[in-house]
Design an enzyme around this catalytic site. Structure first.
Site, PDB file in Angstrom:
ATOM      1  N   PRO A  43       0.831  -1.206   0.000  1.00 22.15           N
ATOM      2  CA  PRO A  43       0.000   0.000   0.000  1.00 22.15           C
ATOM      3  C   PRO A  43       0.866   1.257   0.000  1.00 22.15           C
ATOM      4  O   PRO A  43       0.523   2.265  -0.596  1.00 22.15           O
ATOM      5  CB  PRO A  43      -0.800  -0.102   1.308  1.00 22.15           C
ATOM      6  CG  PRO A  43      -0.666  -1.520   1.756  1.00 22.15           C
ATOM      7  CD  PRO A  43       0.591  -2.061   1.164  1.00 22.15           C
ATOM      8  N   ASP A 251      42.132 -44.435   6.245  1.00 19.03           N
ATOM      9  CA  ASP A 251      41.782 -45.527   7.148  1.00 19.03           C
ATOM     10  C   ASP A 251      41.054 -45.038   8.384  1.00 19.03           C
ATOM     11  O   ASP A 251      40.715 -43.873   8.504  1.00 19.03           O
ATOM     12  CB  ASP A 251      42.970 -46.432   7.451  1.00 19.03           C
ATOM     13  CG  ASP A 251      44.202 -45.653   7.762  1.00 19.03           C
ATOM     14  OD1 ASP A 251      44.093 -44.700   8.528  1.00 19.03           O
ATOM     15  OD2 ASP A 251      45.272 -45.996   7.203  1.00 19.03           O
ATOM     16  N   LYS A 273      41.383 -51.062   8.646  1.00 14.37           N
ATOM     17  CA  LYS A 273      41.214 -52.405   9.183  1.00 14.37           C
ATOM     18  C   LYS A 273      40.325 -52.274  10.421  1.00 14.37           C
ATOM     19  O   LYS A 273      40.589 -51.458  11.286  1.00 14.37           O
ATOM     20  CB  LYS A 273      42.556 -52.978   9.615  1.00 14.37           C
ATOM     21  CG  LYS A 273      43.565 -52.953   8.491  1.00 14.37           C
ATOM     22  CD  LYS A 273      44.914 -53.441   8.999  1.00 14.37           C
ATOM     23  CE  LYS A 273      45.941 -53.435   7.883  1.00 14.37           C
ATOM     24  NZ  LYS A 273      46.547 -52.125   7.637  1.00 14.37           N
ATOM     25  N   GLY A 304      46.202 -41.444   9.726  1.00 14.75           N
ATOM     26  CA  GLY A 304      46.113 -40.775  11.015  1.00 14.75           C
ATOM     27  C   GLY A 304      47.516 -40.464  11.522  1.00 14.75           C
ATOM     28  O   GLY A 304      48.464 -41.193  11.234  1.00 14.75           O
ATOM     29  N   GLY A 305      47.653 -39.364  12.250  1.00 17.81           N
ATOM     30  CA  GLY A 305      48.933 -39.032  12.870  1.00 17.81           C
ATOM     31  C   GLY A 305      49.999 -38.755  11.842  1.00 17.81           C
ATOM     32  O   GLY A 305      49.789 -38.023  10.882  1.00 17.81           O
ATOM     33  N   ASP A 306      51.164 -39.364  12.048  1.00 20.27           N
ATOM     34  CA  ASP A 306      52.290 -39.209  11.125  1.00 20.27           C
ATOM     35  C   ASP A 306      52.470 -40.513  10.364  1.00 20.27           C
ATOM     36  O   ASP A 306      52.431 -41.581  10.960  1.00 20.27           O
ATOM     37  CB  ASP A 306      53.556 -38.892  11.935  1.00 20.27           C
ATOM     38  CG  ASP A 306      54.741 -38.670  11.014  1.00 20.27           C
ATOM     39  OD1 ASP A 306      55.050 -37.511  10.733  1.00 20.27           O
ATOM     40  OD2 ASP A 306      55.340 -39.672  10.558  1.00 20.27           O
ATOM     41  N   ILE A 309      55.194 -42.984  11.622  1.00 20.80           N
ATOM     42  CA  ILE A 309      55.214 -43.501  12.994  1.00 20.80           C
ATOM     43  C   ILE A 309      54.100 -44.525  13.122  1.00 20.80           C
ATOM     44  O   ILE A 309      52.909 -44.181  13.066  1.00 20.80           O
ATOM     45  CB  ILE A 309      55.063 -42.364  14.022  1.00 20.80           C
ATOM     46  CG1 ILE A 309      56.302 -41.464  13.924  1.00 20.80           C
ATOM     47  CG2 ILE A 309      54.928 -42.930  15.438  1.00 20.80           C
ATOM     48  CD1 ILE A 309      56.312 -40.285  14.848  1.00 20.80           C
ATOM     49  N   MET A 386      48.629 -48.186  20.389  1.00 18.17           N
ATOM     50  CA  MET A 386      47.898 -49.455  20.177  1.00 18.17           C
ATOM     51  C   MET A 386      47.928 -50.345  21.417  1.00 18.17           C
ATOM     52  O   MET A 386      48.016 -51.561  21.303  1.00 18.17           O
ATOM     53  CB  MET A 386      48.507 -50.227  18.985  1.00 18.17           C
ATOM     54  CG  MET A 386      48.449 -49.460  17.687  1.00 18.17           C
ATOM     55  SD  MET A 386      49.386 -50.224  16.366  1.00 18.17           S
ATOM     56  CE  MET A 386      51.042 -49.628  16.695  1.00 18.17           C
ATOM     57  N   GLY A 415      42.280 -38.611  21.670  1.00 22.09           N
ATOM     58  CA  GLY A 415      42.983 -37.363  21.970  1.00 22.09           C
ATOM     59  C   GLY A 415      42.784 -36.294  20.908  1.00 22.09           C
ATOM     60  O   GLY A 415      42.641 -36.597  19.724  1.00 22.09           O
TER      61      GLY A 415
HETATM   62  N1  SAH Z   1      50.557 -43.031  12.545  1.00 19.84           N
HETATM   63  C1  SAH Z   1      49.794 -42.826  13.745  1.00 19.84           C
HETATM   64  C2  SAH Z   1      49.761 -44.029  14.623  1.00 19.84           C
HETATM   65  C3  SAH Z   1      49.114 -45.229  14.025  1.00 19.84           C
HETATM   66  S1  SAH Z   1      49.007 -46.574  15.129  1.00 19.84           S
HETATM   67  C4  SAH Z   1      50.361 -41.626  14.503  1.00 19.84           C
HETATM   68  O1  SAH Z   1      51.427 -41.127  14.176  1.00 19.84           O
HETATM   69  O2  SAH Z   1      49.705 -41.165  15.439  1.00 19.84           O
HETATM   70  C5  SAH Z   1      47.418 -46.341  15.828  1.00 19.84           C
HETATM   71  C6  SAH Z   1      47.500 -45.904  17.260  1.00 19.84           C
HETATM   72  O3  SAH Z   1      47.743 -44.513  17.330  1.00 19.84           O
HETATM   73  C7  SAH Z   1      46.246 -46.101  18.030  1.00 19.84           C
HETATM   74  O4  SAH Z   1      46.094 -47.435  18.459  1.00 19.84           O
HETATM   75  C8  SAH Z   1      46.469 -45.176  19.188  1.00 19.84           C
HETATM   76  O5  SAH Z   1      47.357 -45.745  20.113  1.00 19.84           O
HETATM   77  C9  SAH Z   1      47.193 -44.034  18.536  1.00 19.84           C
HETATM   78  N2  SAH Z   1      46.281 -42.916  18.228  1.00 19.84           N
HETATM   79  C10 SAH Z   1      46.049 -42.372  17.038  1.00 19.84           C
HETATM   80  N3  SAH Z   1      45.199 -41.348  17.135  1.00 19.84           N
HETATM   81  C11 SAH Z   1      44.881 -41.243  18.434  1.00 19.84           C
HETATM   82  C12 SAH Z   1      44.039 -40.356  19.167  1.00 19.84           C
HETATM   83  N4  SAH Z   1      43.348 -39.374  18.588  1.00 19.84           N
HETATM   84  N5  SAH Z   1      43.963 -40.528  20.499  1.00 19.84           N
HETATM   85  C13 SAH Z   1      44.644 -41.505  21.103  1.00 19.84           C
HETATM   86  N6  SAH Z   1      45.442 -42.355  20.464  1.00 19.84           N
HETATM   87  C14 SAH Z   1      45.570 -42.225  19.144  1.00 19.84           C
END
Ligand code: SAH
Length: 462
Positions: A43, A251, A273, A304-306, A309, A386, A415
């Site tokens: 309007p 993985d 695995k 995961g991680g490095d 390692i 592990m 973690g």
């Molecule tokens: N390459 C990876 C390790 C692979 S072996 C690295 O460098 O971290 C897998 C193991 O890593 C798991 O059994 C556990 O012990 C550890 N891990 C990986 N991520 C984790 C997380 N967020 N918290 C606790 N442990 C972890």
């Protein structure tokens, strides 16, 4: 995801705006920009809208809204301060299956306006799903400063060459590589510094030099550490390669949040695995990496991680090297670093530990093949990967080789993630605490007097 982002082609289509005030004006402008035929019904219509209507030949109906107004509209917007009217417009639009937006009343909307970063033809739309518009706007500001204004021209330039490039470079992977080179190399820099003509000539030159290729070029493998879970802990290079890869083999340890950062259209292949069940063997993974790369793909092996390692990264790249596949390795934050930091447990400390050991806590046929007498030596920190299933045995072995039962020990579950839990005890009490708490993999065990610092240094509260 709450809403599906779509980009709406409104060129030449009827859009009905119910409302004639300043809020309506704000929404009319972007509609005009995309070529919509805007009709305004109210309007009272303010003078700014009237001016705009004259300039862009918009239809103004200076009267009350009625339901028939929506017939055949492509989009409806209600921007009035009459809640009842807004509701009526929304209901009528939804009855007719017409997308409707009601300003500031998300519950009445079937579509919402995002915050936009405009580098037309490139556009970035940001939405918080109606939960936090301020956050969306802040993100927009950040992106505005991050994305050079030349992106628009770069996209236009690409559009101009698209057909030519398609004809000359018939292999899809080579074509992708060509464009990536254009968008990240000196041609894009020329565009960003406003040398448009030089950029265009260079692009033509580059294309002319390109051998017409129908054969696959050899791909590449990126062995990348994805860190322990928190996506903020990725390296810049990891993120860059994640955005570049065509195929991703990942993985179980790669967190969902990290995985969501790989290129949207990348093919994801799970090769993890699960305990007790080995769907994809290591040989199988090694083979797949070679196979995908030979097809010309950029293959991301995300771990995961490095990767070096307890990651079997060495085996994977040895196989690539044997097959002449180019690769690069990107380190990641290993679980020991990530978990220790997020649990407030320094792995070394002048008063506690002068060295740290990374140990596999995985048993081979229910047995450990570890040098226990070395592990119980003083002034060191032990980190078991592990080790959840073997926790009890690990603690017992340490005690039986002479480590004091009061030695502090921690188990960190998941973690660095929002679900992190930290169990603190000593090597005598920790197994029971962990059992009581029902901890689940992945977990990391830290043994040594540095664990006593957790009380004071813990900072990550989730
Ligand atoms: N390459 C990876 C390790 C692979 S072996 C690295 O460098 O971290 C897998 C193991 O890593 C798991 O059994 C556990 O012990 C550890 N891990 C990986 N991520 C984790 C997380 N967020 N918290 C606790 N442990 C972890």
């Amino acid at each position: 995801m709450y809403l599906l982002p779509l980009f709406h082609n409104l060129n030449g289509r009827r859009c009905v705006m119910v409302g004639g005030g300043s809020v309506a004006l704000r929404k009319i402008r972007p509609l005009i920009e995309v070529g919509a035929k805007v009709e305004i019904i109210a309007p009272e219509i303010n003078t700014a809208i009237i001016d705009l209507a004259e300039k862009h030949s918009l239809c103004l109906y200076q009267r009350k809204f009625n339901n028939d107004d929506l017939e055949g509209a492509a989009l409806v917007i209600a921007a009035t301060d009459d809640k009842q009217l807004n509701k009526q417009v929304s209901e009528q639009a939804q009855k007719l299956n017409i997308p409707v937006n009601v300003v500031d009343q998300p519950e009445l909307c079937s579509v919402v306006f995002p915050s936009i970063v405009d580098r037309s033809p490139v556009q970035i739309a940001i939405s918080s799903g109606g939960t936090a518009p301020v956050l969306a706007r802040m993100l927009r500001t950040r992106l505005e400063s991050l994305i050079p204004s030349g992106y628009g021209f770069l996209a236009q330039l690409a559009g101009k060459f698209r057909q030519q490039v398609k004809e000359k470079i018939t292999d899809a992977n080579s074509r992708k590589a060509f464009w990536e080179d254009v968008f990240s190399g000196d041609i894009s820099e020329l565009v960003f510094s406003n040398k448009h003509n030089v950029a265009e000539n260079k692009l033509q030159e580059k294309l002319d030099k390109q051998l017409s290729s129908s054969t696959n070029s050899l791909g590449e493998v990126y062995l990348v550490g994805g860190g322990p879970g928190d996506p903020d802990l990725l390296t810049f290079r990891a993120l860059r390669l994640m955005q570049k890869a065509d195929i991703v083999l990942y993985d179980r340890l790669v967190s969902k949040e990290v995985l969501s950062l790989v290129r949207r259209d990348a093919e994801l292949v799970y090769v993890g695995k699960t305990a007790g069940d080995h769907p994809v063997t290591q040989d199988n993974i090694n083979e797949k990496l070679v196979e995908f790369a030979k097809e010309g793909n950029r293959v991301l092996r995300l771990k995961g991680g490095d990767p070096f390692i307890f990651g079997r990264g060495g085996e994977e790249i040895a196989h690539l090297a044997d097959n002449g596949i180019p690769f690069q390795v990107v380190p990641g934050i290993t679980a020991a670093s990530g978990c220790a930091s997020y649990a407030g447990i320094p792995l070394t400390h002048r008063d506690h530990a002068q060295s740290v050991r990374f140990i596999t806590g995985h048993q081979k046929e229910h047995k450990y093949d570890l040098n226990w007498s070395e592990l119980v030596a003083p002034n060191q920190t032990l980190v078991f990967y592990m080790g959840l299933n073997g926790l009890e045995t690990i603690c017992q072995q340490l005690m039986s080789y002479g480590m004091a039962s009061t030695t502090p020990a921690a188990l960190i579950e998941k973690g660095t993630t929002a679900r992190q839990r930290v169990f603190i005890g000593d090597i005598d009490t920790l197994p029971q605490k962990v059992r009581d708490g029902g901890a689940k993999a992945p977990t990391l065990i830290i043994v040594g007097s540095v664990v006593s610092l957790h009380d004071q240094l813990s900072w990550f509260n989730n």
